[in-house]
Design a protein around this motif. Sequence first.
Motif, PDB file in Angstrom:
ATOM      1  N   ASP A 234      24.077 -27.546   1.793  1.00  0.00           N
ATOM      2  CA  ASP A 234      23.285 -28.798   1.770  1.00  0.00           C
ATOM      3  C   ASP A 234      21.672 -29.183   2.483  1.00  0.00           C
ATOM      4  O   ASP A 234      21.632 -29.697   2.225  1.00  0.00           O
ATOM      5  CB  ASP A 234      24.391 -29.191   2.678  1.00  0.00           C
ATOM      6  N   ARG A 235      21.407 -27.889   3.389  1.00  0.00           N
ATOM      7  CA  ARG A 235      19.843 -27.998   3.443  1.00  0.00           C
ATOM      8  C   ARG A 235      19.812 -28.576   5.239  1.00  0.00           C
ATOM      9  O   ARG A 235      18.827 -29.433   5.127  1.00  0.00           O
ATOM     10  CB  ARG A 235      18.374 -28.529   3.334  1.00  0.00           C
ATOM     11  N   ALA A 236      21.667 -28.964   5.516  1.00  0.00           N
ATOM     12  CA  ALA A 236      21.364 -30.067   6.758  1.00  0.00           C
ATOM     13  C   ALA A 236      22.432 -29.589   7.486  1.00  0.00           C
ATOM     14  O   ALA A 236      22.996 -28.361   7.193  1.00  0.00           O
ATOM     15  CB  ALA A 236      21.195 -31.286   5.987  1.00  0.00           C
ATOM     16  N   LEU A 237      22.295 -30.127   8.826  1.00  0.00           N
ATOM     17  CA  LEU A 237      24.336 -29.870   9.798  1.00  0.00           C
ATOM     18  C   LEU A 237      24.639 -30.219   9.294  1.00  0.00           C
ATOM     19  O   LEU A 237      24.574 -31.538   9.133  1.00  0.00           O
ATOM     20  CB  LEU A 237      23.254 -29.721  11.144  1.00  0.00           C
ATOM     21  N   PRO A 238      26.091 -29.941   9.534  1.00  0.00           N
ATOM     22  CA  PRO A 238      26.759 -30.765  10.033  1.00  0.00           C
ATOM     23  C   PRO A 238      27.303 -31.648  10.444  1.00  0.00           C
ATOM     24  O   PRO A 238      27.271 -31.326  11.656  1.00  0.00           O
ATOM     25  CB  PRO A 238      28.308 -29.916   9.298  1.00  0.00           C
ATOM     26  N   ALA A 239      27.772 -32.959  10.307  1.00  0.00           N
ATOM     27  CA  ALA A 239      27.328 -33.771  11.160  1.00  0.00           C
ATOM     28  C   ALA A 239      28.449 -33.251  13.042  1.00  0.00           C
ATOM     29  O   ALA A 239      27.778 -33.633  13.395  1.00  0.00           O
ATOM     30  CB  ALA A 239      28.377 -35.341  10.339  1.00  0.00           C
ATOM     31  N   ALA A 240      29.205 -32.894  12.495  1.00  0.00           N
ATOM     32  CA  ALA A 240      31.070 -32.294  13.865  1.00  0.00           C
ATOM     33  C   ALA A 240      29.470 -31.955  14.383  1.00  0.00           C
ATOM     34  O   ALA A 240      29.727 -31.457  15.608  1.00  0.00           O
ATOM     35  CB  ALA A 240      31.455 -31.596  13.222  1.00  0.00           C
ATOM     36  N   LEU A 241      28.546 -30.507  13.784  1.00  0.00           N
ATOM     37  CA  LEU A 241      27.639 -29.454  14.712  1.00  0.00           C
ATOM     38  C   LEU A 241      26.685 -31.129  15.063  1.00  0.00           C
ATOM     39  O   LEU A 241      26.810 -30.699  16.289  1.00  0.00           O
ATOM     40  CB  LEU A 241      26.713 -28.472  13.997  1.00  0.00           C
ATOM     41  N   VAL A 242      25.970 -31.961  15.041  1.00  0.00           N
ATOM     42  CA  VAL A 242      25.251 -32.745  15.118  1.00  0.00           C
ATOM     43  C   VAL A 242      25.794 -33.529  16.635  1.00  0.00           C
ATOM     44  O   VAL A 242      24.699 -32.953  17.976  1.00  0.00           O
ATOM     45  CB  VAL A 242      24.292 -33.438  14.304  1.00  0.00           C
ATOM     46  N   GLU A 243      26.865 -33.548  16.364  1.00  0.00           N
ATOM     47  CA  GLU A 243      27.520 -34.392  17.187  1.00  0.00           C
ATOM     48  C   GLU A 243      27.411 -33.310  17.896  1.00  0.00           C
ATOM     49  O   GLU A 243      27.469 -34.166  19.479  1.00  0.00           O
ATOM     50  CB  GLU A 243      29.020 -35.552  16.509  1.00  0.00           C
ATOM     51  N   ALA A 244      28.362 -32.286  18.093  1.00  0.00           N
ATOM     52  CA  ALA A 244      28.732 -31.745  19.184  1.00  0.00           C
ATOM     53  C   ALA A 244      27.798 -31.138  20.008  1.00  0.00           C
ATOM     54  O   ALA A 244      27.853 -30.773  22.083  1.00  0.00           O
ATOM     55  CB  ALA A 244      29.604 -30.574  19.252  1.00  0.00           C
TER      56      ALA A 244
END
Length: 108
Positions: free
Chosen positions: A32-42
Amino acid sequence: MVATMASGEALLAAARELQPSIVAAAEHTDRDRALPAALVEALYDAGLFTMLLPASLGGSELDLPTFSRVVEAIAVHRHAVATYECQARRVHRNAEAQRVLGRGVEHG
């Protein structure tokens, strides 16, 4: 105020604790060329997006050598995440500076 060794060590420990999540997100990040939202939140919850932000703006005001060690702990498994962390930190810092200056920031 300069960050204490304890806060620097705590951020380094948080980065190391997130390494399994960073590795697990590799396929998603590549696809997806993006970080998963859960990882960004962590990463955000761990304080990794505000490491260089002044304490007066809610940051850790980390010294550069310790900041480099934390980013290295992230990058050892996934360079893209470390790059994102550095860029997000810059965006967050700019948004906070604009807020403090009373210029407001539009969020889309």
